[in-house]
Design a protein around this motif. Structure first.
Motif, PDB file in Angstrom:
ATOM      1  N   HIS A  18      -9.587   5.498   8.058  1.00  0.00           N
ATOM      2  CA  HIS A  18      -9.288   4.605   9.180  1.00  0.00           C
ATOM      3  C   HIS A  18     -10.227   4.944  10.331  1.00  0.00           C
ATOM      4  O   HIS A  18     -10.339   6.112  10.722  1.00  0.00           O
ATOM      5  N   CYS A  59       0.173   2.535  10.444  1.00  0.00           N
ATOM      6  CA  CYS A  59      -1.234   2.243  10.139  1.00  0.00           C
ATOM      7  C   CYS A  59      -1.263   1.329   8.928  1.00  0.00           C
ATOM      8  O   CYS A  59      -0.881   1.733   7.820  1.00  0.00           O
ATOM      9  N   THR A  61      -2.749  -0.760   5.920  1.00  0.00           N
ATOM     10  CA  THR A  61      -3.906  -0.756   5.026  1.00  0.00           C
ATOM     11  C   THR A  61      -4.103  -2.109   4.343  1.00  0.00           C
ATOM     12  O   THR A  61      -5.222  -2.469   3.988  1.00  0.00           O
ATOM     13  N   GLY A  84      -6.074  -2.415   8.618  1.00  0.00           N
ATOM     14  CA  GLY A  84      -6.987  -1.806   9.585  1.00  0.00           C
ATOM     15  C   GLY A  84      -6.402  -1.725  10.979  1.00  0.00           C
ATOM     16  O   GLY A  84      -6.878  -0.963  11.824  1.00  0.00           O
ATOM     17  N   SER A 136      -8.596   0.901  20.485  1.00  0.00           N
ATOM     18  CA  SER A 136      -7.901   0.070  19.501  1.00  0.00           C
ATOM     19  C   SER A 136      -6.917  -0.870  20.189  1.00  0.00           C
ATOM     20  O   SER A 136      -6.811  -2.051  19.840  1.00  0.00           O
TER      21      SER A 136
END
Length: 230
Positions: A18, A59, A61, A84, A136
């Motif tokens: 990541h 998180c 994926t 992502g 982010s």
């Protein structure tokens, strides 16, 4: 909500893949790995609901998550997250006690969960991680602002096509994406009305851009969607 390591894809998870966690200091990585838990959610499953206690970050994926906020008696879409992205990062970084949105899986969604305490300890152990996380959050805000600009300046068919392309992302052509929307919630997100959304969707279906099955939209022709979105 339960998390488990007894999921077939768990062995594939690696924090270093990541971008936010790439280059983490060893101390910070060890703290994060100590609470890492795999998760897999199916269509309609909630990660959390508005006003739920903030437990940590998610998180993602793979998969698509719909973010909604209650207004009156209706839930309004405020955004989407995909593989992502990090769900809940804004609430944790701002040290909020409760979530201000609900997060629901729109299809099979995978990723991993890191509890709030360990996550904050890791950001203290690695200041650069803290900076990447703030970046982010800013990227997610920028996407929201871009969406608002697009919705204000383009005709409805283009707006819908762009929303669908955003959801498609890198979905392989051989596996058309299917998502479920109520006319009213899609209308709210596209800044239109339910009848107009229904009319455009039916037009898209007649032109074989998508196929409709009740509330399920199947994106069968990404190339035609791109032509409409231009």
């Amino acid at each position: 909500m339960e998390y488990t390591s007894n999921i077939p894809f768990c062995h594939e998870l690696d924090l270093s893949t990541h971008p936010v966690f790439t280059g983490c200091r060893d101390e910070a990585r060890a703290i994060l790995m100590a609470s890492l838990a795999c998760m897999e959610r199916h269509e309609g499953d909630y990660f959390f609901k508005e006003s739920d206690t903030v437990l940590g970050i998610y998180c993602i994926t793979s998969g698509i998550i719909k973010l909604t906020r209650r207004s009156g008696v209706h839930d309004h879409i405020v955004g989407f997250l995909k593989g992502g992205d990090i769900l809940g990062i804004d609430a944790v970084m701002m040290q909020s006690a409760h979530h201000t949105v609900s997060a629901m899986a729109m299809n099979s969604t995978r990723g991993y969960f890191i509890n709030r305490d360990n996550f904050l300890k890791a950001t203290t152990a690695d200041p650069m991680l803290n900076i990447r996380l703030m970046q982010s959050v800013c990227e997610q805000i920028n996407r929201l602002e871009e969406h608002i600009t697009v919705m204000a300046n383009k005709p409805l068919p283009q707006r819908l096509a762009q929303i669908f392309l955003m959801l498609l992302g890198d979905t392989p052509k051989e596996t058309p994406l299917e998502v479920s929307f109520q006319d009213t919630e899609l209308a709210n997100y596209a800044r239109s009305s339910g009848p107009m959304i229904k009319k455009i969707l039916q037009d898209f279906s007649r032109k074989d851009i998508i196929s409709l099955h009740g509330n399920i939209i199947r994106m069968t022709n990404p190339e035609l969607l791109r032509q409409v979105a231009v």
